[in-house]
Design a protein around this motif. Sequence first.
Motif, mmCIF file in Angstrom:
data_model
loop_
_atom_site.group_PDB
_atom_site.id
_atom_site.type_symbol
_atom_site.label_atom_id
_atom_site.label_comp_id
_atom_site.label_asym_id
_atom_site.label_seq_id
_atom_site.Cartn_x
_atom_site.Cartn_y
_atom_site.Cartn_z
ATOM 1 N N SER A 178 0.823 -1.210 0.000
ATOM 2 C CA SER A 178 0.000 0.000 0.000
ATOM 3 C C SER A 178 0.857 1.261 0.000
ATOM 4 O O SER A 178 0.536 2.240 -0.665
ATOM 5 N N ARG A 179 1.989 1.233 0.723
ATOM 6 C CA ARG A 179 2.874 2.400 0.767
ATOM 7 C C ARG A 179 3.683 2.561 -0.519
ATOM 8 O O ARG A 179 3.867 3.670 -1.006
ATOM 9 N N MET A 180 4.171 1.447 -1.065
ATOM 10 C CA MET A 180 5.083 1.523 -2.200
ATOM 11 C C MET A 180 4.361 1.637 -3.541
ATOM 12 O O MET A 180 4.796 2.373 -4.422
ATOM 13 N N MET A 181 3.275 0.900 -3.698
ATOM 14 C CA MET A 181 2.663 0.808 -5.014
ATOM 15 C C MET A 181 1.328 1.547 -5.109
ATOM 16 O O MET A 181 1.073 2.252 -6.070
ATOM 17 N N ASP A 182 0.468 1.396 -4.099
ATOM 18 C CA ASP A 182 -0.824 2.085 -4.129
ATOM 19 C C ASP A 182 -0.724 3.535 -3.673
ATOM 20 O O ASP A 182 -1.664 4.296 -3.827
ATOM 21 N N ARG A 183 0.421 3.884 -3.073
ATOM 22 C CA ARG A 183 0.652 5.217 -2.515
ATOM 23 C C ARG A 183 -0.344 5.535 -1.402
ATOM 24 O O ARG A 183 -0.639 6.687 -1.138
ATOM 25 N N LYS A 184 -0.879 4.514 -0.766
ATOM 26 C CA LYS A 184 -1.833 4.753 0.317
ATOM 27 C C LYS A 184 -1.096 4.821 1.639
ATOM 28 O O LYS A 184 -0.083 4.187 1.836
ATOM 29 N N ASN A 185 -1.666 5.581 2.557
ATOM 30 C CA ASN A 185 -1.023 5.772 3.851
ATOM 31 C C ASN A 185 -2.096 5.987 4.907
ATOM 32 O O ASN A 185 -2.076 6.935 5.662
ATOM 33 N N ASN A 186 -3.076 5.095 4.916
ATOM 34 C CA ASN A 186 -4.246 5.327 5.744
ATOM 35 C C ASN A 186 -4.553 4.169 6.691
ATOM 36 O O ASN A 186 -5.689 3.942 7.060
ATOM 37 N N ASP A 187 -3.520 3.431 7.065
ATOM 38 C CA ASP A 187 -3.710 2.306 7.978
ATOM 39 C C ASP A 187 -3.770 2.829 9.408
ATOM 40 O O ASP A 187 -2.763 3.147 10.016
ATOM 41 N N ALA A 188 -4.984 2.893 9.946
ATOM 42 C CA ALA A 188 -5.175 3.483 11.277
ATOM 43 C C ALA A 188 -4.471 2.693 12.363
ATOM 44 O O ALA A 188 -4.130 3.234 13.412
ATOM 45 N N LYS A 189 -4.229 1.414 12.123
ATOM 46 C CA LYS A 189 -3.622 0.581 13.152
ATOM 47 C C LYS A 189 -2.103 0.744 13.213
ATOM 48 O O LYS A 189 -1.473 0.236 14.119
ATOM 49 N N THR A 190 -1.524 1.392 12.237
ATOM 50 C CA THR A 190 -0.072 1.583 12.250
ATOM 51 C C THR A 190 0.235 3.070 12.127
ATOM 52 O O THR A 190 0.970 3.496 11.263
ATOM 53 N N THR A 191 -0.356 3.843 13.021
ATOM 54 C CA THR A 191 -0.227 5.294 12.928
ATOM 55 C C THR A 191 1.224 5.739 13.042
ATOM 56 O O THR A 191 1.612 6.717 12.410
ATOM 57 N N LEU A 192 2.029 5.041 13.828
ATOM 58 C CA LEU A 192 3.436 5.434 13.970
ATOM 59 C C LEU A 192 4.180 5.249 12.656
ATOM 60 O O LEU A 192 4.855 6.159 12.181
ATOM 61 N N LEU A 193 4.052 4.097 12.014
ATOM 62 C CA LEU A 193 4.733 3.860 10.748
ATOM 63 C C LEU A 193 4.223 4.793 9.657
ATOM 64 O O LEU A 193 4.989 5.270 8.817
#
Length: 325
Positions: A178-193
């Motif tokens: 999601s971070r590398m390919m979808d460019r998404k950054n909305n995982d509420a469970k990994t707010t620190l990362l």
Amino acid sequence: MNLLNRKFLISPSPKTEETIDSYLSRVLQCNGYKKISYIKQYKAEKFEYIPMFNQDKLLKLTDLLSEKKIKELFLSEEIISLCMNNAFVGKYGLLINSIRVCPQCLKEGPYHRKIWGLIGYTTCHIHNYLMLSHCICGKKIRSLSTELLFCKCGRDYRLMNIIYVKQKMENHNTYLYSRMMDRKNNDAKTTLLCSLTVDAAIEIVLRFSKCILDLNKVKTNSWVFLKDTLLLHKLLEEVYGYFTNWPRNFHKLLKKLDDGMFNNTLIYLMNELNRDQFMILSHEIACYIKMKNTHNLPDVVEHKNDFTELLKKTLFLMEIKTSYD
């Protein structure tokens, strides 16, 4: 018309999320070449020493593709290049000249995906199969080859034994994709990362994984990360979980890494993470050490603006330890 365009009369279209190595391999294959030396001849330096994610200059020198197609091929390459510029990720986080594959993905589309070049990507986010790095004969799977589907021994990568890995729906592999390919950054469970840049997030997970291996006396040279994919998967899955439910789970990780009254591992990490983007982590480690040394370590440490004073005390403890050694 330049030299490379005269050599290669057929120019296939890039596939979705295809690596540059994979595309160049298919160019060779479509034009009937059996050796990668035909691309080596076009470069002043040997091709095998060029990192798999850093070959844009080679492709942009050619007339094989239109500007639009080149842009499609380089979609997300800038993110991967960002990771390459991170010294720690460059050393421990990227596969160079080799790649891991998902046999099922190769059946569905005979080309290499960009995400497969990340060492931390250990299971296919689509099929949950363990990524394979070696043929059964022992040879590494190469990122550049005139036969993307076959080993030199003749075995078909699509027919290799697969290992299904049962895991949570949200795991480090879906996060990386999601971070590398979808460019998404909305995982509420990994707010620190998700508060970090993508290369910093990868560095953090790999760095803490390396510390766990070090504590268990496992050497963290290339064979650990490249060959034992299942070991790495279990380790990264564990570490990724520590960054959910921040900061409670993170303190479980610190407790696991705590190696005695002098906190060697924790002090090392605090020093290594002494960068602006990691201040929240180094501060959390410092608070943990302080609470531990005052014999008042709750489940979740309160944040206080006393990082400088704590660091002085930590350094003092290090000096005491040195005097005893």
